[in-house]
Design a protein around this motif. Structure first.
Motif, PDB file in Angstrom:
ATOM      1  N   ARG A  41      46.942  76.256  53.913  1.00 59.55           N
ATOM      2  CA  ARG A  41      47.939  76.614  53.323  1.00 59.55           C
ATOM      3  C   ARG A  41      47.873  76.958  51.937  1.00 59.55           C
ATOM      4  NH1 ARG A  41      49.711  72.938  57.568  1.00 59.55           N
ATOM      5  NH2 ARG A  41      50.641  74.100  59.431  1.00 59.55           N
ATOM      6  N   MET A  42      48.077  77.825  51.180  1.00 59.78           N
ATOM      7  CA  MET A  42      47.466  78.010  49.895  1.00 59.78           C
ATOM      8  C   MET A  42      48.415  77.510  48.871  1.00 59.78           C
ATOM      9  SD  MET A  42      44.459  79.098  50.455  1.00 59.78           S
ATOM     10  CE  MET A  42      44.177  79.337  48.472  1.00 59.78           C
ATOM     11  N   GLN A  43      49.642  77.508  49.270  1.00 60.57           N
ATOM     12  CA  GLN A  43      50.805  76.774  48.686  1.00 60.57           C
ATOM     13  C   GLN A  43      50.674  75.233  48.170  1.00 60.57           C
ATOM     14  OE1 GLN A  43      53.089  78.330  47.125  1.00 60.57           O
ATOM     15  NE2 GLN A  43      54.027  80.295  48.208  1.00 60.57           N
ATOM     16  N   ASP A  44      49.688  74.497  49.263  1.00 62.25           N
ATOM     17  CA  ASP A  44      49.521  73.131  49.213  1.00 62.25           C
ATOM     18  C   ASP A  44      48.313  72.850  50.051  1.00 62.25           C
ATOM     19  OD1 ASP A  44      49.434  70.629  49.111  1.00 62.25           O
ATOM     20  OD2 ASP A  44      51.347  69.977  49.711  1.00 62.25           O
ATOM     21  N   LEU A  45      47.208  72.924  49.690  1.00 62.01           N
ATOM     22  CA  LEU A  45      45.997  72.639  50.236  1.00 62.01           C
ATOM     23  C   LEU A  45      45.951  71.354  50.876  1.00 62.01           C
ATOM     24  CD1 LEU A  45      43.043  74.113  48.118  1.00 62.01           C
ATOM     25  CD2 LEU A  45      43.812  75.067  50.201  1.00 62.01           C
ATOM     26  N   LYS A 100      49.266  91.817  49.197  1.00 60.90           N
ATOM     27  CA  LYS A 100      49.629  91.986  47.708  1.00 60.90           C
ATOM     28  C   LYS A 100      50.202  90.683  47.052  1.00 60.90           C
ATOM     29  CE  LYS A 100      50.251  96.868  47.127  1.00 60.90           C
ATOM     30  NZ  LYS A 100      51.094  97.945  46.564  1.00 60.90           N
ATOM     31  N   ASP A 101      50.894  89.955  48.110  1.00 57.42           N
ATOM     32  CA  ASP A 101      51.647  88.811  47.593  1.00 57.42           C
ATOM     33  C   ASP A 101      50.563  87.556  47.774  1.00 57.42           C
ATOM     34  OD1 ASP A 101      51.306  88.794  50.349  1.00 57.42           O
ATOM     35  OD2 ASP A 101      53.422  87.791  50.684  1.00 57.42           O
ATOM     36  N   GLN A 102      49.260  87.943  48.026  1.00 57.18           N
ATOM     37  CA  GLN A 102      48.472  86.951  48.083  1.00 57.18           C
ATOM     38  C   GLN A 102      47.112  87.050  47.417  1.00 57.18           C
ATOM     39  OE1 GLN A 102      47.372  85.132  51.750  1.00 57.18           O
ATOM     40  NE2 GLN A 102      49.210  85.423  52.928  1.00 57.18           N
ATOM     41  N   ILE A 103      47.319  87.898  46.370  1.00 58.85           N
ATOM     42  CA  ILE A 103      46.231  88.414  45.434  1.00 58.85           C
ATOM     43  C   ILE A 103      46.636  87.227  44.350  1.00 58.85           C
ATOM     44  CG2 ILE A 103      45.327  89.991  43.947  1.00 58.85           C
ATOM     45  CD1 ILE A 103      45.997  92.049  46.060  1.00 58.85           C
ATOM     46  N   MET A 104      45.574  86.634  43.894  1.00 57.94           N
ATOM     47  CA  MET A 104      45.823  85.660  42.659  1.00 57.94           C
ATOM     48  C   MET A 104      45.485  86.012  41.461  1.00 57.94           C
ATOM     49  SD  MET A 104      43.555  82.425  44.061  1.00 57.94           S
ATOM     50  CE  MET A 104      42.003  83.248  44.296  1.00 57.94           C
ATOM     51  N   ASP A 105      46.375  85.481  40.479  1.00 55.78           N
ATOM     52  CA  ASP A 105      46.269  86.026  39.175  1.00 55.78           C
ATOM     53  C   ASP A 105      45.615  84.956  38.469  1.00 55.78           C
ATOM     54  OD1 ASP A 105      47.702  83.780  38.568  1.00 55.78           O
ATOM     55  OD2 ASP A 105      49.812  85.066  38.369  1.00 55.78           O
ATOM     56  N   ASP A 106      45.297  84.966  37.288  1.00 59.70           N
ATOM     57  CA  ASP A 106      44.155  84.217  36.420  1.00 59.70           C
ATOM     58  C   ASP A 106      44.847  82.571  36.707  1.00 59.70           C
ATOM     59  OD1 ASP A 106      42.429  85.965  36.019  1.00 59.70           O
ATOM     60  OD2 ASP A 106      43.145  86.230  33.943  1.00 59.70           O
ATOM     61  N   ALA A 160      44.266  77.313  38.881  1.00 59.54           N
ATOM     62  CA  ALA A 160      45.110  76.170  39.801  1.00 59.54           C
ATOM     63  C   ALA A 160      44.190  75.717  41.111  1.00 59.54           C
ATOM     64  CB  ALA A 160      46.573  76.625  39.956  1.00 59.54           C
ATOM     65  N   LEU A 161      43.721  76.879  41.775  1.00 58.92           N
ATOM     66  CA  LEU A 161      42.940  76.631  42.811  1.00 58.92           C
ATOM     67  C   LEU A 161      41.581  75.621  42.532  1.00 58.92           C
ATOM     68  CD1 LEU A 161      42.397  77.217  45.922  1.00 58.92           C
ATOM     69  CD2 LEU A 161      41.464  79.110  45.320  1.00 58.92           C
ATOM     70  N   ILE A 162      41.065  76.165  41.331  1.00 63.51           N
ATOM     71  CA  ILE A 162      39.831  75.478  40.957  1.00 63.51           C
ATOM     72  C   ILE A 162      40.123  73.956  40.873  1.00 63.51           C
ATOM     73  CG2 ILE A 162      38.263  74.989  39.345  1.00 63.51           C
ATOM     74  CD1 ILE A 162      38.126  78.224  38.759  1.00 63.51           C
ATOM     75  N   ARG A 163      41.137  73.491  40.251  1.00 67.35           N
ATOM     76  CA  ARG A 163      41.578  72.359  39.855  1.00 67.35           C
ATOM     77  C   ARG A 163      41.931  71.446  41.094  1.00 67.35           C
ATOM     78  NH1 ARG A 163      44.287  74.663  35.656  1.00 67.35           N
ATOM     79  NH2 ARG A 163      46.116  74.810  36.866  1.00 67.35           N
ATOM     80  N   GLU A 164      42.551  72.164  42.030  1.00 64.95           N
ATOM     81  CA  GLU A 164      43.059  71.699  43.595  1.00 64.95           C
ATOM     82  C   GLU A 164      41.794  71.383  44.121  1.00 64.95           C
ATOM     83  OE1 GLU A 164      46.767  72.076  46.720  1.00 64.95           O
ATOM     84  OE2 GLU A 164      46.003  73.842  45.169  1.00 64.95           O
ATOM     85  N   VAL A 165      40.763  72.249  44.273  1.00 64.73           N
ATOM     86  CA  VAL A 165      39.609  71.866  44.917  1.00 64.73           C
ATOM     87  C   VAL A 165      38.841  70.918  44.224  1.00 64.73           C
ATOM     88  CG1 VAL A 165      37.217  72.961  45.168  1.00 64.73           C
ATOM     89  CG2 VAL A 165      39.052  74.311  45.419  1.00 64.73           C
TER      90      VAL A 165
END
Length: 583
Positions: free
Chosen positions: A69-73, A6-12, A17-22
């Motif tokens: 590492r999802m906190q800092d790809l 549950k703590d790794q389910i992304m909100d919008d 933020a993930l799209i920008r980091e990619v």
């Protein structure tokens, strides 16, 4: 969202933020390769741990382990040899997005969507986006000074467009930029490019058919230039690649340009000033394409094919044998070569920009085409051979020369070019060689005496030409040549499908005898059960051939002698009896 804590389910917010980091970490090429791995289901497993990390395994050329590492790809790593964000990481992120119920295309188009958000600014704000119709050069200031924001701007542009036939190509492009200023900055996508094209076609005045064709060509060239970034990064000098949406837009424009250039340039009925204006625009178009293509790299050639087709289909047919324009163009290309090899202003003792022998591929091809049109074939071959030895010329560029000769029905000349270009195709995959052999078939139909040159060329291309060489011998019923080649290379008969050997068994069975006999001896020499089984399989074929040739007695003598000579090989004796070859 199977198996996701549950703590790794992304909100919008986290998803954006993930799209920008990619977009920040991965270049477009890596993203597209990762997407291919994702589609091919190469992500074998994904596991989540309490440290906000994802561990996964991806099957590439071998199996690689990845930790994201999802906190800092940027601190993620993969066991593959790449020391930067790789396609394996990208594939896992896409699988992760799918499990989260998020749209995978958003990651695939991360660069485009991020750029679009960056450019969604209030009117009048300055954008750092490289793709902009509103950037103004010094040459365009005169056009822009008299243009206001809405109605007057468009009426001024429309009025100026009525003079297009008498304006040079540079002025055309200045007017295009002014026309599209009101669109502002946008992402290079198919939809945006179509909208821009509609704007440009709306200002086209009534002109001759030939001028209409040139206008359409330059609309597409201008928009293609808009979509394509510089060939190399100005800071790192590393190659630059198109984003996926931009590639789709460029593909569409290229198809339109190709279709347009396949049509003849319609100069019928043009005389005097009208003819001179069209011809002047043609010369300027050639100069524009020459300028645009020379900086292109071998893996991002967009303007170079347009340059060659413009000359082939629109200019050369109207030269009517006059060579002055061709010679002038070749002179300009040779001057460009001289500047590249010995750049002016180079520091004494400093390194030159380009080593001699490593000229840009677009320049090599352009020079070769000029020699081709001048019918100085030896010089064209020399250029192509020299260019191929430097970096290898993609086969489609070589085959285009051959297809052009085929379309022109220049059969003797085609056979000469086939001989010269064949070795440059050596080492290529089957598809180019198959096309090459079809062209040989066509040439030989018209020039039968050229067949011996085909055989000599294929032999000179061995071992790379082996599939083509074998197919050519087989399709032409050159059974003795085919058998001699297999014997000389030590090929095993059982490597061939029965359908390959059946025509030889039917037409020239005696040629198969040494081929089969030698293989039988090799199989027996292995002295193992598999070898004996293979030998018996071939002996059965031999038995049928001897029977077909009505030579049963020599066969009986041979099989008896074989069994006696190898009487101590019990396993072989067993296989011979199973095959009913001996009692």
């Amino acid at each position: 969202m199977m198996n996701i804590p549950k703590d790794q389910i992304m909100d919008d917010t986290q998803w954006q933020a993930l799209i920008r980091e990619v977009a920040d970490l991965f270049n477009n090429l890596t993203i597209m390769r990762g997407f291919q791995y994702y589609k091919q289901k190469r992500v074998i497993s994904i596991n989540f741990n309490d440290a906000q990390a994802i561990t996964a395994e991806v099957q590439g050329s071998e199996s690689y382990e990845v930790v994201l590492r999802m906190q800092d790809l940027s601190t993620s790593y993969c066991t593959c040899p790449v020391n930067s964000p790789c396609k394996h990481m990208a594939a896992i992120l896409m699988s992760y997005a799918e499990q989260q119920g998020r749209p995978v295309p958003a990651l695939v188009n991360a660069h485009a969507s991020t750029a679009l958000k960056q450019t969604s600014k209030p009117a009048g704000s300055t954008s750092a986006r490289a793709y902009s119709f509103s950037d103004v050069t010094e040459q365009e200031e005169a056009v822009q000074d008299n243009i206001s924001s809405d109605g007057p701007q468009y009426s001024t542009i429309k009025e100026r467009a009525t003079e297009l036939a008498g304006m040079d190509i540079v002025e055309w492009h200045e007017l295009f930029r002014a026309t599209l200023k009101r669109l502002g900055t946008g992402t290079a996508t198919t939809g945006y490019i179509q909208e821009a094209a509609d704007e440009l076609y709306a200002i086209k005045p009534k002109m001759s058919v030939a001028m209409d064709q040139l206008f359409e060509l330059h609309v597409q060239l201008y928009l293609m230039r808009y979509c394509i970034p510089p060939a190399r990064n100005s800071i790192t000098h590393t190659p630059v690649y198109l984003s996926y949406p931009a590639q789709l837009a460029v593909d569409s424009l290229q198809k339109g340009i190709e279709t347009l250039l396949l049509q003849s340039l319609d100069l019928s009925g043009l005389k005097g000033t009208a003819f001179e204006q069209v011809w002047a625009r043609l010369e300027e178009t050639s100069a524009y394409l020459r300028t645009e293509m020379l900086p292109e790299t071998a893996n991002m050639m967009f303007f170079s094919p347009v340059y060659s087709k413009l000359w082939l289909n629109w200019i050369v047919p109207w030269l009517q044998g006059k060579q002055a324009m061709l010679e002038s163009e070749l002179h300009l290309l040779n001057e460009a070569e001289a500047k590249i090899i010995s750049p002016e202003g180079a520091a004494p003792g400093g390194e030159k920009n380009v080593r001699k022998g490593s000229l840009p591929l677009p320049l090599v091809l352009a020079q070769s085409w000029m020699y081709y049109h001048l019918e100085q074939d030896s010089s064209a071959w020399q250029k192509l051979v020299h260019g191929s030895s430097a970096y290898g010329i993609p086969p489609e560029h070589l085959l285009y020369f051959l297809h052009t000769l085929t379309d022109a029905a220049e059969w003797t000349r085609l056979s000469e070019w086939l001989v010269q270009l064949g070795p440059l195709l050596a080492g290529r995959r089957n598809a180019p060689l198959q096309d090459y052999m079809r062209l040989w078939d066509t040439a030989i139909q018209h020039v039968p005496d050229a067949e011996h040159r085909m055989w000599d060329t294929l032999v000179s291309m061995l071992p790379h030409s082996r599939p083509a060489y074998e197919d050519a011998m087989h399709s032409r019923g050159q059974w003795r040549r085919w058998i001699d080649f297999q014997l000389s290379t030590g090929t095993e008969p059982l490597e061939f499908r029965v359908a390959v050997l059946q025509p030889i068994e039917k037409d020239a069975p005696e040629l198969l005898l040494p081929f089969y006999h030698q293989a039988v001896e090799r199989y027996i020499a292995h002295k193992n059960r598999d070898g004996y089984k293979a030998a018996v399989k071939l002996l059965k074929r031999l038995s049928k051939i001897y029977k077909k040739m009505k030579r049963e007695e020599p066969w009986e003598q041979f099989i008896t002698a074989l069994a006696v000579r190898n009487s101590r090989l019990r396993a072989l004796q067993e296989e011979l009896r199973k095959g009913k070859l001996i009692p």
